[in-house]
Design an enzyme around this catalytic site. Structure first.
Site, PDB file in Angstrom:
ATOM      1  CE  LYS A 239      55.455  12.959 -11.788  1.00 14.78           C
ATOM      2  NZ  LYS A 239      54.336  12.017 -11.715  1.00 14.78           N
TER       3      LYS A 239
ATOM      4  N   GLY B  27      54.112 -15.017  -9.968  1.00 11.94           N
ATOM      5  CA  GLY B  27      53.511 -15.671  -8.809  1.00 11.94           C
ATOM      6  C   GLY B  27      52.035 -15.903  -9.046  1.00 11.94           C
TER       7      GLY B  27
ATOM      8  N   GLY C 293      43.152  13.441 -17.714  1.00 11.76           N
ATOM      9  CA  GLY C 293      43.278  13.129 -16.291  1.00 11.76           C
ATOM     10  C   GLY C 293      44.694  13.449 -15.838  1.00 11.76           C
ATOM     11  CB  VAL C 294      46.525  12.513 -12.739  1.00 11.55           C
ATOM     12  CG1 VAL C 294      47.884  12.767 -12.144  1.00 11.55           C
ATOM     13  CG2 VAL C 294      45.420  12.915 -11.779  1.00 11.55           C
ATOM     14  CB  ILE C 295      48.554   9.622 -16.474  1.00 15.25           C
ATOM     15  CG1 ILE C 295      48.730   8.971 -15.097  1.00 15.25           C
ATOM     16  CG2 ILE C 295      49.617   9.104 -17.430  1.00 15.25           C
ATOM     17  CD1 ILE C 295      48.547   7.462 -15.083  1.00 15.25           C
TER      18      ILE C 295
ATOM     19  CB  VAL D 214      38.255   9.192 -28.622  1.00 16.34           C
ATOM     20  CG1 VAL D 214      38.867   8.426 -29.780  1.00 16.34           C
ATOM     21  CG2 VAL D 214      39.045  10.458 -28.324  1.00 16.34           C
TER      22      VAL D 214
ATOM     23  CB  VAL E 173      41.068   6.263 -21.226  1.00 15.69           C
ATOM     24  CG1 VAL E 173      41.064   7.134 -22.462  1.00 15.69           C
ATOM     25  CG2 VAL E 173      41.480   4.833 -21.583  1.00 15.69           C
TER      26      VAL E 173
ATOM     27  CG  ASP F  47      47.794   1.330  -8.491  1.00 16.68           C
ATOM     28  OD1 ASP F  47      47.812   2.041  -7.469  1.00 16.68           O
ATOM     29  OD2 ASP F  47      48.256   1.695  -9.597  1.00 16.68           O
TER      30      ASP F  47
ATOM     31  CG  HIS G  86      58.802  37.517   5.452  1.00 19.82           C
ATOM     32  ND1 HIS G  86      57.742  37.489   4.580  1.00 19.82           N
ATOM     33  CD2 HIS G  86      59.547  38.611   5.120  1.00 19.82           C
ATOM     34  CE1 HIS G  86      57.830  38.519   3.755  1.00 19.82           C
ATOM     35  NE2 HIS G  86      58.920  39.217   4.061  1.00 19.82           N
TER      36      HIS G  86
HETATM   37  P1  FAD Z   1      52.663  -1.518  -9.390  1.00 20.87           P
HETATM   38  O1  FAD Z   1      53.596  -0.398  -9.214  1.00 20.87           O
HETATM   39  O2  FAD Z   1      51.858  -1.581 -10.650  1.00 20.87           O
HETATM   40  O3  FAD Z   1      53.515  -2.847  -9.212  1.00 20.87           O
HETATM   41  C1  FAD Z   1      52.970  -4.108  -9.373  1.00 20.87           C
HETATM   42  C2  FAD Z   1      54.086  -5.082  -9.677  1.00 20.87           C
HETATM   43  O4  FAD Z   1      53.550  -6.393  -9.639  1.00 20.87           O
HETATM   44  C3  FAD Z   1      54.708  -4.913 -11.057  1.00 20.87           C
HETATM   45  O5  FAD Z   1      56.093  -4.871 -10.962  1.00 20.87           O
HETATM   46  C4  FAD Z   1      54.258  -6.174 -11.810  1.00 20.87           C
HETATM   47  O6  FAD Z   1      55.238  -6.631 -12.727  1.00 20.87           O
HETATM   48  C5  FAD Z   1      54.125  -7.159 -10.678  1.00 20.87           C
HETATM   49  N1  FAD Z   1      53.217  -8.279 -10.952  1.00 20.87           N
HETATM   50  C6  FAD Z   1      51.932  -8.238 -11.389  1.00 20.87           C
HETATM   51  N2  FAD Z   1      51.410  -9.468 -11.457  1.00 20.87           N
HETATM   52  C7  FAD Z   1      52.387 -10.316 -11.041  1.00 20.87           C
HETATM   53  C8  FAD Z   1      52.460 -11.719 -10.878  1.00 20.87           C
HETATM   54  N3  FAD Z   1      51.408 -12.502 -11.100  1.00 20.87           N
HETATM   55  N4  FAD Z   1      53.629 -12.249 -10.460  1.00 20.87           N
HETATM   56  C9  FAD Z   1      54.702 -11.462 -10.207  1.00 20.87           C
HETATM   57  N5  FAD Z   1      54.680 -10.132 -10.328  1.00 20.87           N
HETATM   58  C10 FAD Z   1      53.539  -9.571 -10.739  1.00 20.87           C
HETATM   59  N6  FAD Z   1      51.428   7.697  -8.311  1.00 20.87           N
HETATM   60  C11 FAD Z   1      51.820   8.612  -7.422  1.00 20.87           C
HETATM   61  O7  FAD Z   1      51.555   8.459  -6.222  1.00 20.87           O
HETATM   62  N7  FAD Z   1      52.531   9.724  -7.803  1.00 20.87           N
HETATM   63  C12 FAD Z   1      52.843   9.951  -9.102  1.00 20.87           C
HETATM   64  O8  FAD Z   1      53.486  10.957  -9.417  1.00 20.87           O
HETATM   65  C13 FAD Z   1      52.435   9.010 -10.064  1.00 20.87           C
HETATM   66  N8  FAD Z   1      52.743   9.177 -11.368  1.00 20.87           N
HETATM   67  C14 FAD Z   1      52.401   8.219 -12.271  1.00 20.87           C
HETATM   68  C15 FAD Z   1      52.749   8.413 -13.596  1.00 20.87           C
HETATM   69  C16 FAD Z   1      52.438   7.460 -14.555  1.00 20.87           C
HETATM   70  C17 FAD Z   1      52.842   7.674 -15.997  1.00 20.87           C
HETATM   71  C18 FAD Z   1      51.768   6.265 -14.144  1.00 20.87           C
HETATM   72  C19 FAD Z   1      51.442   5.194 -15.151  1.00 20.87           C
HETATM   73  C20 FAD Z   1      51.407   6.064 -12.829  1.00 20.87           C
HETATM   74  C21 FAD Z   1      51.720   7.045 -11.876  1.00 20.87           C
HETATM   75  N9  FAD Z   1      51.371   6.892 -10.529  1.00 20.87           N
HETATM   76  C22 FAD Z   1      51.728   7.861  -9.630  1.00 20.87           C
HETATM   77  C23 FAD Z   1      50.633   5.709 -10.039  1.00 20.87           C
HETATM   78  C24 FAD Z   1      51.601   4.731  -9.391  1.00 20.87           C
HETATM   79  O9  FAD Z   1      52.562   4.341 -10.340  1.00 20.87           O
HETATM   80  C25 FAD Z   1      50.828   3.535  -8.870  1.00 20.87           C
HETATM   81  O10 FAD Z   1      49.822   3.974  -7.981  1.00 20.87           O
HETATM   82  C26 FAD Z   1      51.765   2.576  -8.123  1.00 20.87           C
HETATM   83  O11 FAD Z   1      52.810   2.125  -8.946  1.00 20.87           O
HETATM   84  C27 FAD Z   1      50.965   1.380  -7.600  1.00 20.87           C
HETATM   85  O12 FAD Z   1      51.812   0.555  -6.876  1.00 20.87           O
HETATM   86  P2  FAD Z   1      51.546  -0.994  -6.726  1.00 20.87           P
HETATM   87  O13 FAD Z   1      52.683  -1.517  -5.943  1.00 20.87           O
HETATM   88  O14 FAD Z   1      50.168  -1.214  -6.263  1.00 20.87           O
HETATM   89  O15 FAD Z   1      51.584  -1.600  -8.216  1.00 20.87           O
HETATM   90  P1  AMP Z   2      42.473   9.285 -15.093  1.00 27.20           P
HETATM   91  O1  AMP Z   2      41.495   8.251 -14.600  1.00 27.20           O
HETATM   92  O2  AMP Z   2      42.760  10.413 -14.135  1.00 27.20           O
HETATM   93  O3  AMP Z   2      43.739   8.668 -15.628  1.00 27.20           O
HETATM   94  O4  AMP Z   2      41.764   9.974 -16.353  1.00 27.20           O
HETATM   95  C1  AMP Z   2      41.343   9.283 -17.502  1.00 27.20           C
HETATM   96  C2  AMP Z   2      40.393  10.200 -18.266  1.00 27.20           C
HETATM   97  O5  AMP Z   2      40.114   9.651 -19.570  1.00 27.20           O
HETATM   98  C3  AMP Z   2      39.042  10.387 -17.590  1.00 27.20           C
HETATM   99  O6  AMP Z   2      38.871  11.757 -17.321  1.00 27.20           O
HETATM  100  C4  AMP Z   2      38.029   9.873 -18.611  1.00 27.20           C
HETATM  101  O7  AMP Z   2      36.862  10.666 -18.637  1.00 27.20           O
HETATM  102  C5  AMP Z   2      38.768  10.007 -19.938  1.00 27.20           C
HETATM  103  N1  AMP Z   2      38.267   9.123 -21.003  1.00 27.20           N
HETATM  104  C6  AMP Z   2      37.929   7.815 -20.910  1.00 27.20           C
HETATM  105  N2  AMP Z   2      37.516   7.311 -22.124  1.00 27.20           N
HETATM  106  C7  AMP Z   2      37.580   8.341 -23.017  1.00 27.20           C
HETATM  107  C8  AMP Z   2      37.291   8.486 -24.443  1.00 27.20           C
HETATM  108  N3  AMP Z   2      36.850   7.461 -25.221  1.00 27.20           N
HETATM  109  N4  AMP Z   2      37.476   9.704 -25.019  1.00 27.20           N
HETATM  110  C9  AMP Z   2      37.938  10.742 -24.273  1.00 27.20           C
HETATM  111  N5  AMP Z   2      38.221  10.662 -22.941  1.00 27.20           N
HETATM  112  C10 AMP Z   2      38.053   9.495 -22.311  1.00 27.20           C
END
Ligand code: FAD
Ligand code: AMP
Length: 480
Positions: A58, A122, A190-192, A245, A278, A320, A452
């Site tokens: 962002k 952990g 996709g989104v990212i 791809v 992807v 996640d 408004h």
């Molecule tokens: P994570 O944020 O992945 O955190 C997991 C943590 O666990 C990490 O710090 C990792 O180091 C740690 N960990 C893993 N295994 C171990 C272990 N065995 N021991 C100790 N530590 C460990 N989401 C949104 O809602 N809005 C957005 O605008 C958005 N933008 C994004 C943009 C990008 C480029 C990306 C990549 C993601 C984006 N997301 C967005 C998704 C969002 O980042 C994730 O949904 C979110 O971070 C998930 O949170 P989490 O706590 O489940 O996991």
């Molecule tokens: P997202 O899950 O929103 O991050 O989007 C990932 C996108 O990557 C999806 O729309 C998939 O269809 C696309 N994707 C996955 N594999 C391939 C590939 N080999 N070539 C082109 N697009 C792909």
């Protein structure tokens, strides 16, 4: 003697750190383990979201948008800016500073709430014991009454385009370019991919997105997705759908990508940088001992029920790493729910009302069901549409592109979904998320007084349009 905690959280992303803070607030003795280190090798909190996800993306989206406006969009207001240039190092430095402030903030919140922050890896053992391998020092075993697994996700790598962190990067690498690539390829629209593609397109890259699916943003409302595709194309982003791809060849500082088009023909294209976006996979590498008892599902997510309980009593998983949308706010809500349930409260999450946003310009945001989902459920429904072109506030701001789409049950008038492409779509959609939580009807939204001129008037008008009562546009009510 081993340390003992009421709650041990593994992972300090938005799921884990929020869970840890809430657990500590509720009087539970809590530790949070995280192994992440930043670019300079220092331990950092906040997970993907704060370090390499939501926040840094962002920051770059905002900087690049300001650059675009100063360069190409101020003329209309009578403002001449002369030569506008972008210092990429400064932009990346600003992003890094924001990340530093926020990740440092999580550390401060841990201290303020009495969460013990353990820096290292952990691993869940049997009987709710956790093996802790610190970044520095001896391995120890910790006893926990309750364990939360919040280890998040990591980018999916595809063998046809292996990351070399120079020419071919993942989303993390795309936040660190030191100059604007001339020809930028993005695999996955996709989104990212769209967010990162937008950043560099605004700064001057020729961006081509190669997307395997033939439907653009297939998980979104397709009417809004169609409008989004047109908008991105008009912004110069070349989105090639049905482009799978199949290979890539590094050639010095460039990469030749091969993909199969919709006709099954092979095509080649050369880029200076390639971002592989992807999707993401749940991250459980080295997390579970063989006898931990925790099960993964067939896609590698930790298997949990609606309360984020794994099959092992006292062991939970959030964010996640479990089913559901990979969104920071979804993980945080799950973290809070689990902490409160451990403390004896009975919160629930309404998984039907989790808003989501694509932070392009304009933003695209959604809550509830798409028209395609409502249609396939067989419910009779009405659709109300309102274009930002009819909003005085949007016009005044030179932001009059986009649409609000509201879907309501034809019998009960209850709002089933809201999909917006347009200015402040994220915040407007949030208003509808609140309304939906209270079981609001379209009529309810139509009766609420909106200041408004505001963009909020657009959701009121779309709600009125559901029943054919919009004032500032010819009603385009559709009954199904
Ligand atoms: P994570 O944020 O992945 O955190 C997991 C943590 O666990 C990490 O710090 C990792 O180091 C740690 N960990 C893993 N295994 C171990 C272990 N065995 N021991 C100790 N530590 C460990 N989401 C949104 O809602 N809005 C957005 O605008 C958005 N933008 C994004 C943009 C990008 C480029 C990306 C990549 C993601 C984006 N997301 C967005 C998704 C969002 O980042 C994730 O949904 C979110 O971070 C998930 O949170 P989490 O706590 O489940 O996991
Ligand atoms: P997202 O899950 O929103 O991050 O989007 C990932 C996108 O990557 C999806 O729309 C998939 O269809 C696309 N994707 C996955 N594999 C391939 C590939 N080999 N070539 C082109 N697009 C792909």
């Amino acid at each position: 003697m081993s340390k003992k905690f009421d709650v041990v959280v593994i992972g300090a992303g938005p799921a884990g750190y929020v869970a840890a803070i809430r657990a500590a607030q509720l009087g539970l003795k809590t530790a949070c383990i995280d192994k992440m280190v930043d670019k300079s090798g220092k331990p950092t909190l906040g997970g993907t979201c704060l370090n390499v996800g939501c926040i840094p993306s962002k920051a770059l989206l905002d900087s690049s948008w300001k650059y675009h406006e100063a360069k190409d969009a101020f003329d209309i207001h009578g403002i001449s800016t002369g030569d506008v240039s972008m210092n990429v190092d400064t932009m990346i430095g600003r992003k890094d500073q924001i990340v530093k402030n926020l990740t440092g903030g999580v550390g401060a919140l841990f201290k303020a709430n009495g969460v013990e922050s353990l820096k290292g890896k952990g691993k869940l053992l049997a009987n709710k014991q956790v093996e802790f391998t610190p970044l520095e020092g001896e391995v120890e075993t910790i006893d926990a009454e309750h364990v939360l697994l919040c280890t998040g996700s990591s980018p999916i790598n595809i063998p046809v385009a292996p990351i070399d962190n120079d020419v071919i990067v993942d989303s993390t690498g795309a936040l660190e370019f030191t100059e604007v690539p001339k020809r930028l390829g993005v695999i996955g629209a996709g989104v990212i991919g769209l967010e990162l593609g937008s950043v560099w397109a605004r700064l001057g890259s020729e961006v081509v997105c190669l997307e395997a699916q033939e439907n653009f943003l297939f998980m979104m409302d397709q009417q809004i997705a169609k409008e989004a595709k047109k908008t991105f194309t008009s912004q110069g982003i070349d989105i090639r759908l049905g482009a799978r791809v199949t290979g890539s060849k590094l050639n010095g500082k460039e990469v030749e990508v091969t993909y199969e088009n919709t006709k099954g023909e092979s095509e080649n294209i050369v880029f200076d940088k390639l971002i592989v976006c992807v999707g993401r996979r749940p991250y459980t590498d080295g997390l579970l001992s063989e006898d931990s008892g925790v099960q993964l599902d067939e896609r590698g997510f930790i298997y949990v029920n609606e309360h984020c309980e794994t099959g092992v009593p006292g062991v939970y998983a959030c964010g996640d790493v479990v089913r559901g949308p990979m969104l920071a706010h979804k993980g945080s809500e799950e973290g809070v729910m689990v902490a409160e349930r451990i403390a004896g409260q009975k919160p629930e999450i309404n998984y039907d009302i989790i808003p989501s946003v694509i932070y392009t310009h304009p933003e695209i945001a959604a809550v509830g069901q798409t028209e395609e989902q409502v249609k396939s459920s067989g419910i009779d429904y009405n659709v109300g549409l309102f274009p930002f072109a009819a909003s005085g506030r949007a016009m005044a701001a030179n932001e009059a592109k986009g649409t609000v789409k509201m879907i309501a049950d034809a019998k009960t008038d209850r709002i089933l979904g809201c999909h917006i492409i347009g200015p402040s779509a994220a915040d407007l959609t949030q208003q509808i998320a609140i309304a939906m939580e209270f079981g609001a009807t379209a009529e309810d939204i139509g009766m609420i007084v909106a200041s408004h001129p505001t963009l909020s008037e657009t959701i009121k008008e779309a709600a009125l349009a559901v029943n054919g009562h919009a004032i500032h546009v010819a009603n385009r009510k559709r009954r199904k």
